[in-house]
Design an enzyme around this catalytic site. Structure first.
Site, PDB file in Angstrom:
ATOM      1  N   HIS A   1     -62.327   9.502  64.615  1.00 18.78           N
ATOM      2  CA  HIS A   1     -61.269   9.283  65.601  1.00 18.78           C
ATOM      3  C   HIS A   1     -60.319  10.469  65.586  1.00 18.78           C
ATOM      4  CE1 HIS A   1     -58.341   7.290  68.129  1.00 18.78           C
ATOM      5  NE2 HIS A   1     -57.406   7.541  67.236  1.00 18.78           N
TER       6      HIS A   1
ATOM      7  N   ASP B   1     -43.541  13.025  74.157  1.00 21.77           N
ATOM      8  CA  ASP B   1     -44.291  12.088  73.324  1.00 21.77           C
ATOM      9  C   ASP B   1     -44.051  12.424  71.846  1.00 21.77           C
ATOM     10  OD1 ASP B   1     -46.167  10.523  72.055  1.00 21.77           O
ATOM     11  OD2 ASP B   1     -47.908  11.516  72.924  1.00 21.77           O
TER      12      ASP B   1
ATOM     13  N   ASP C   1     -50.276  -0.088  77.065  1.00 20.93           N
ATOM     14  CA  ASP C   1     -48.868   0.052  76.705  1.00 20.93           C
ATOM     15  C   ASP C   1     -48.074   0.788  77.783  1.00 20.93           C
ATOM     16  OD1 ASP C   1     -50.254   2.380  76.099  1.00 20.93           O
ATOM     17  OD2 ASP C   1     -48.902   2.956  74.479  1.00 20.93           O
TER      18      ASP C   1
ATOM     19  N   SER D   1     -56.550  11.580  67.446  1.00 20.25           N
ATOM     20  CA  SER D   1     -55.422  11.008  68.180  1.00 20.25           C
ATOM     21  C   SER D   1     -55.328  11.603  69.577  1.00 20.25           C
ATOM     22  CB  SER D   1     -54.125  11.279  67.408  1.00 20.25           C
ATOM     23  OG  SER D   1     -53.001  10.836  68.138  1.00 20.25           O
ATOM     24  N   GLY D   2     -54.734  10.863  70.462  1.00 19.40           N
ATOM     25  CA  GLY D   2     -54.457  11.353  71.806  1.00 19.40           C
ATOM     26  C   GLY D   2     -53.043  11.879  71.953  1.00 19.40           C
ATOM     27  N   HIS D   3     -52.340  12.030  70.815  1.00 21.51           N
ATOM     28  CA  HIS D   3     -50.929  12.413  70.843  1.00 21.51           C
ATOM     29  C   HIS D   3     -50.706  13.747  70.141  1.00 21.51           C
ATOM     30  CE1 HIS D   3     -49.870   8.345  72.237  1.00 21.51           C
ATOM     31  NE2 HIS D   3     -50.818   7.945  71.404  1.00 21.51           N
TER      32      HIS D   3
END
Length: 467
Positions: free
Chosen positions: A452, A282, A164, A454-456
Site C-alpha cells: 500500500h 492536505d 469522506d 498513501s494517497g497523501h
C-alpha cells in the site's frame, strides 16, 4: 501689484522678451506694465487656516528690460502641491472560511467559503464511527450554519469521489437543494449515491474538468489536476474580490501515477506568482518526512505476492474507491491466469461505475460473479473485497467471523490487506487480522510488504506546493 503673464511682453524699442509661465507672478510699479497685466484673482486660493504667504514657495528679484529701461521685477512661485482632501479608500471585501468538518480529524470533510453575500461549499463527506460509537453507522457534519445561510449558497464543489468527501451529500440535500460540481468519475459516484437515496431527479449535477473555471456568485472556482488514490481528483483555486484561496484537496506528487498524468505543478506555480491570499493543504501525512511512494511500486509487490501465494486462493482487501489499485490487481490476475470476483456492495458499485466511464479496464472473460468462485480451483481466482479498515459488517469482517453467506475462509486462503489503517481504526483492523489467523489464513498486512502507498503528500511534497 501682482498679476499673471500669459503672453510674452514685447517692446518696440527694446529687444528683450520675458518668457511667460502659467505658474509665475510678476510684481512691478511700472504703469506701462500695469496696463498690460490683469489684477490677480485670489478667490481661487483655498480658504483655510493657512495665510496667503504659505502658498508662496519663494520670491525672487530679476532684472529685465521693459520699454527700453531696466526694471527690477519680483517673481513668486505658487505651490502646485497645495492642501488636498485625501481620497476615501473603499473597504476591501473579506473572505470568511468556515470549517464545518475535516479539520483536526480524519474524514467528514466540508468547508464553506463566504465572501459578501455568496457562499461556496467545498466537499461534503462522512466519517466512520469509532469503537465507542455503539449503534452508529456513520458520522455526518453539522449543517446548522449552512441552513441559517442557505440563501447565500451558490454551489457545492467536490474535489474527488472518496466517501469522506461525498458521503454526506444526500443528508445535506434533504435540507438544502444546491447545485453540485465535480469531475466525471466524481459525478458518476455521486449519481449512484443519490439514486440510492431517491434524490437524483431533483438534484442538478454539473460535470467539470481539470483546467476549467466556473463562476459562483462573486467568486470563480478553477479546477486543477492532482494525483490521489482515486482518478479525477482536483484541487481548487477560489478567486474572490478578497484574493485567491488555494485548496489542494487530497493530493500527492506522483511522477509515475498508475493512471493519468502527474499533478499540474506548473499551474500552482503560476498562481503563486500572481499572489495567493491563503493556501489550505492536505496535512494527513504532514508528520512523515520525505516523499510518498509512487503507485508503480505496488506492481512489484503484487507480482511477488501472487507468486508467493502459489496454489492458494488470493483475497485482497482494499478501498473500494481506489480504482487504480483495483486495476493493478486485475492486471496481475491476467498475467498469472486468475479470474477476478468482487465482494462488498461499495466495491461492486465503484467497479461498475469505473467500467462504464472507462476508468477501469476489466475484460469480461476475466471478471466472474462471486457465486462462481466454487467452480474454479483456488489457484485460478482472486477475490477483491471491502473491509480493509476492519469495519463491522464489511465483507472481510464477515469472512473473519464466519458470517459471510458466500465465502468461507481457511488455511487455503492467502489474504492481503492492501491498505494502512486510518488513524483510529487500528484496533478494528487488528481484531479482523487476529480472527483470520485463528481460521488458519495466511495474512499479509501493513508494513510486511509494500502492498500500500498513501494517497497523501508527505513533508517534502508539502514544501514544494507551499514554495
Amino acid at each position: 501689484m501682482e498679476s499673471n503673464i500669459n503672453n510674452q511682453i514685447d517692446s518696440s524699442k527694446g529687444d528683450m522678451q520675458v518668457p511667460s509661465s502659467n505658474d509665475q507672478k510678476i510684481l512691478t510699479n511700472d504703469k506701462n506694465v500695469n496696463n498690460q497685466l490683469k489684477k490677480p484673482n485670489y478667490s481661487r486660493y483655498r480658504k483655510n487656516n493657512f495665510n496667503n504667504n504659505q502658498n508662496v514657495d519663494s520670491i525672487q528679484s530679476k532684472n529685465v528690460r521693459i520699454n527700453g529701461n531696466n526694471k527690477s521685477v519680483k517673481t513668486q512661485t505658487k505651490r502646485t502641491n497645495s492642501y488636498r482632501k485625501p481620497k476615501e479608500l473603499k473597504p476591501v471585501p473579506s473572505m470568511k472560511i468556515v470549517f464545518l468538518g475535516g479539520l483536526n480529524q480524519i474524514g467528514k470533510n466540508i468547508t464553506a467559503f463566504e465572501c459578501g453575500d455568496d457562499i461556496i461549499i467545498l466537499d461534503c463527506g462522512m466519517a466512520f464511527p469509532d469503537g465507542e460509537m455503539l449503534g452508529v453507522d456513520l458520522v455526518i457534519p453539522d449543517f446548522s450554519y449552512l441552513e441559517a445561510n442557505k440563501e447565500k449558497i451558490r454551489g457545492l464543489v467536490i474535489t474527488h469521489g472518496h466517501e469522506d468527501h461525498i458521503g454526506s451529500i444526500p443528508y445535506l440535500l434533504r435540507k438544502i437543494n444546491v447545485p453540485i460540481y465535480g469531475t466525471a468519475l466524481t459525478i458518476g459516484l455521486i449519481s449512484s449515491k443519490l439514486k440510492e437515496h431517491r434524490l437524483l431527479g431533483g438534484t442538478k449535477l454539473n460535470e467539470v474538468r481539470a483546467g476549467q473555471t466556473i463562476s459562483l456568485g462573486c467568486m470563480k472556482v478553477e479546477f486543477i489536476h492532482v494525483n490521489h488514490s482515486i482518478p479525477d481528483a482536483v484541487a481548487v483555486a477560489i478567486n474572490s474580490p478578497a484574493g485567491t484561496v488555494v485548496h489542494t484537496g487530497d493530493f500527492k506528487i506522483d511522477c509515475t501515477p498508475s493512471r493519468g498524468e502527474m499533478i499540474d505543478l506548473a499551474r500552482f506555480s503560476e498562481l503563486g506568482k500572481k499572489g495567493v491570499l491563503a493556501l489550505l493543504a492536505d496535512s494527513t501525512n504532514a508528520d512523515r518526512s520525505g516523499y510518498t511512494m509512487t503507485e508503480k511500486k505496488i506492481n512489484e509487490s503484487f507480482e511477488h505476492l501472487f507468486q508467493k501465494a502459489d496454489k492458494k486462493r488470493i483475497i485482497i482487501a482494499t478501498f473500494a474507491s481506489n480504482v487504480g489499485r483495483i486495476q493493478q490487481i486485475i492486471n496481475c490476475a491476467i498475467k498469472y491466469g486468475r479470474k477476478v470476483a468482487f465482494s462488498g456492495r461499495s466495491m461492486i458499485n465503484y467497479v461498475t461505475i469505473a467500467k462504464q466511464l472507462n476508468y477501469l479496464e476489466a475484460p469480461d472473460e476475466v471478471i466472474i460473479d462471486i457465486d462462481l468462485l466454487g467452480k474454479y480451483p483456488n489457484e485460478q481466482v482472486v477475490l477483491v473485497t471491502t473491509g480493509s479498515q476492519g469495519e463491522p459488517m464489511s465483507a472481510l469482517y464477515r469472512m473473519a467471523f464466519s458470517e459471510h453467506k458466500k465465502v468461507e475462509v481457511g488455511p487455503e486462503d492467502f489474504i492481503i490487506i492492501s491498505a494502512n489503517p486510518i488513524p483510529g481504526n487500528e484496533k478494528m483492523v487488528g481484531t479482523v487480522v487476529n480472527e483470520l489467523m485463528k481460521l488458519g489464513c495466511e495474512v499479509i498486512y501493513e508494513s510486511m510488504y509494500e502492498i500500500h502507498v498513501s494517497g497523501h503528500a508527505c513533508q517534502e511534497e508539502l514544501k514544494i506546493i507551499q514554495g
